[in-house]
Scaffold this active site. Sequence first.
Site, PDB file in Angstrom:
ATOM      1  N   LYS A   1       0.489   4.722  -8.418  1.00 57.36           N
ATOM      2  CA  LYS A   1       0.637   6.114  -8.835  1.00 57.36           C
ATOM      3  C   LYS A   1       2.001   6.348  -9.482  1.00 57.36           C
ATOM      4  O   LYS A   1       2.112   7.003 -10.529  1.00 57.36           O
ATOM      5  CB  LYS A   1       0.471   7.057  -7.639  1.00 57.36           C
TER       6      LYS A   1
ATOM      7  N   GLY B   1     -10.916  -2.945   1.218  1.00 58.81           N
ATOM      8  CA  GLY B   1     -11.640  -1.992   2.064  1.00 58.81           C
ATOM      9  C   GLY B   1     -11.231  -2.056   3.520  1.00 58.81           C
ATOM     10  O   GLY B   1     -11.763  -1.314   4.363  1.00 58.81           O
TER      11      GLY B   1
ATOM     12  N   GLY C   1      -4.313  -4.299  -4.909  1.00 59.18           N
ATOM     13  CA  GLY C   1      -4.870  -3.246  -5.747  1.00 59.18           C
ATOM     14  C   GLY C   1      -3.907  -2.092  -5.922  1.00 59.18           C
ATOM     15  O   GLY C   1      -3.299  -1.631  -4.965  1.00 59.18           O
ATOM     16  N   HIS C   2      -3.748  -1.641  -7.159  1.00 57.36           N
ATOM     17  CA  HIS C   2      -2.984  -0.431  -7.428  1.00 57.36           C
ATOM     18  C   HIS C   2      -3.976   0.689  -7.705  1.00 57.36           C
ATOM     19  O   HIS C   2      -4.811   0.577  -8.590  1.00 57.36           O
ATOM     20  CB  HIS C   2      -2.073  -0.632  -8.638  1.00 57.36           C
ATOM     21  N   THR C   3      -3.892   1.759  -6.939  1.00 56.76           N
ATOM     22  CA  THR C   3      -4.809   2.879  -7.099  1.00 56.76           C
ATOM     23  C   THR C   3      -4.126   4.001  -7.871  1.00 56.76           C
ATOM     24  O   THR C   3      -3.046   4.454  -7.503  1.00 56.76           O
ATOM     25  CB  THR C   3      -5.269   3.406  -5.716  1.00 56.76           C
TER      26      THR C   3
ATOM     27  N   GLN D   1      -9.342  -1.442   6.978  1.00 58.30           N
ATOM     28  CA  GLN D   1      -8.601  -0.313   7.536  1.00 58.30           C
ATOM     29  C   GLN D   1      -7.164  -0.738   7.816  1.00 58.30           C
ATOM     30  O   GLN D   1      -6.900  -1.821   8.312  1.00 58.30           O
ATOM     31  CB  GLN D   1      -9.242   0.188   8.827  1.00 58.30           C
TER      32      GLN D   1
ATOM     33  N   GLN E   1       2.105  -5.776  -3.516  1.00 58.41           N
ATOM     34  CA  GLN E   1       2.410  -5.855  -2.078  1.00 58.41           C
ATOM     35  C   GLN E   1       3.734  -5.166  -1.755  1.00 58.41           C
ATOM     36  O   GLN E   1       4.163  -4.297  -2.484  1.00 58.41           O
ATOM     37  CB  GLN E   1       2.380  -7.319  -1.609  1.00 58.41           C
TER      38      GLN E   1
ATOM     39  N   GLY F   1       0.195  14.204  -2.723  1.00 60.61           N
ATOM     40  CA  GLY F   1      -1.235  14.037  -2.969  1.00 60.61           C
ATOM     41  C   GLY F   1      -1.457  12.866  -3.898  1.00 60.61           C
ATOM     42  O   GLY F   1      -0.514  12.354  -4.518  1.00 60.61           O
TER      43      GLY F   1
ATOM     44  N   LYS G   1       2.503   2.338  -5.170  1.00 63.55           N
ATOM     45  CA  LYS G   1       3.224   1.914  -6.369  1.00 63.55           C
ATOM     46  C   LYS G   1       2.464   2.270  -7.640  1.00 63.55           C
ATOM     47  O   LYS G   1       3.046   2.674  -8.641  1.00 63.55           O
ATOM     48  CB  LYS G   1       3.483   0.406  -6.314  1.00 63.55           C
TER      49      LYS G   1
ATOM     50  N   ASP H   1       0.828  -1.226   0.000  1.00 61.78           N
ATOM     51  CA  ASP H   1       0.000   0.000   0.000  1.00 61.78           C
ATOM     52  C   ASP H   1       0.853   1.264   0.000  1.00 61.78           C
ATOM     53  O   ASP H   1       0.423   2.310   0.476  1.00 61.78           O
ATOM     54  CB  ASP H   1      -0.955   0.024   1.211  1.00 61.78           C
TER      55      ASP H   1
END
Length: 423
Positions: free
Chosen positions: A18, A302, A40-42, A304, A224, A414, A16, A13
């Site tokens: 971005k 999802g 997941g890559h956001t 936390q 990961q 950001g 990566k 997390d």
Amino acid sequence: MTVDLLLGLQWGDEGKGKIVDVLTSNYDIIARFQGGPNAGHTLEFDGIKHVLRTIPSGIFHKNSVNIIGNGVVIDPVVFQKEIEGLEKFNLDIKSKLIISRKAHLILPTHRLLDAASEASKGKAKIGSTLKGIGPTYMDKTGRNGLRVGDIELEDFKDRYRALADKHEAMIAFYDVNIQYNLAELEKEFFEAIEELKKLDFIDSEEYMHQAQKAGKSILCEGAQGSLLDVDFGTYPFVTSSNTTAAGACTGLGIAPNKIKEVYGIFKAYVTRVGSGPFPTELFDEVGATMARVGNEFGSVTGRQRRCGWLDLVALKYAVQVNGVTQLMMMKGDVLSGFETLKVCTEYNYKGQNISHFPYNIEPENVTPVYKEFKGWKQDLTGLTTYDQLPVELKEYIEFIEKEIEVPIKIVSVGPDRKQTITK
């Protein structure tokens, strides 16, 4: 010709997706080398948030080819939904995305096995995402698995049935109450297999070799983080594959001497999802504020994330194991507003101060030793150059560089691709 790697240096997390997105325009090929659809890559740009699970992060750049390597495990159902989610962006998926025949398939029964295994452990569970990834890698190393190339064989359904029947016997062995309708799951699975067939399957190691000979530039991305590596992570609270630099060689068929730059990504603080030791974890309002401001919730699960101060002992370890040549610090903006920041520089390990990462970092053995820094109030999200950063943040960055002995080349302020400062 260049082959560069992009790796997370903490427990995942790190951001990566971005950075791959920011760097992609410099590369002809983006190749994913390990992991499954739990990772997941956001990416965020033009006001839209995108979450990729299996597909490499270069899919939004029209000139890049995206490869899913042999080290990846693919759930055809999740993969199909991921492609459907991208259809509205008018991407030429067929020509931009290719898959290694040697990548392993996640079966519906792998997911069921995952759930049965985790349920049987009770309080000792490892925090699996229940996506079937662990059991798929177990079948891979146990030489039982099905691979993408098997889809092209006439007896694929017979091979599937033999493995699924074996899995059902194993599920029964766990003797836990898991409700499922396998016929329904299998219908969905085989429909997704038909969609998967529409993409090109390749012998990826040969493809990569020819690409290197042709002078193509290649960026290899992992999923990961390094502290979740099955060998070098906080075992057994790890993933099932090699998330470190070596995994790029085995997960794509790239020779070690072809690798040039190793980009290491870390957060300005630390997060962890699921179970496992975490020496600098915060249980107070500071940790809660980090989670809230940093929006620390898993992009796929999802869940936390647990939050804590930056751990230089762990970061130095990850840099050493990976041979990192450049560092990239993410989420510097999240630390704005704290009066005091802390950085762990050593562990008190069984009564003695050490600066290396030991075999066991459980709380009964390890207490973090901190150095304090003055915080800053300034909002960083609109800044565009390194000179504009507050002096306190520059001191924070320079201290990390001195301790780790690797330069920090990028500071993210950001989530948007434009909120990236190059040093």
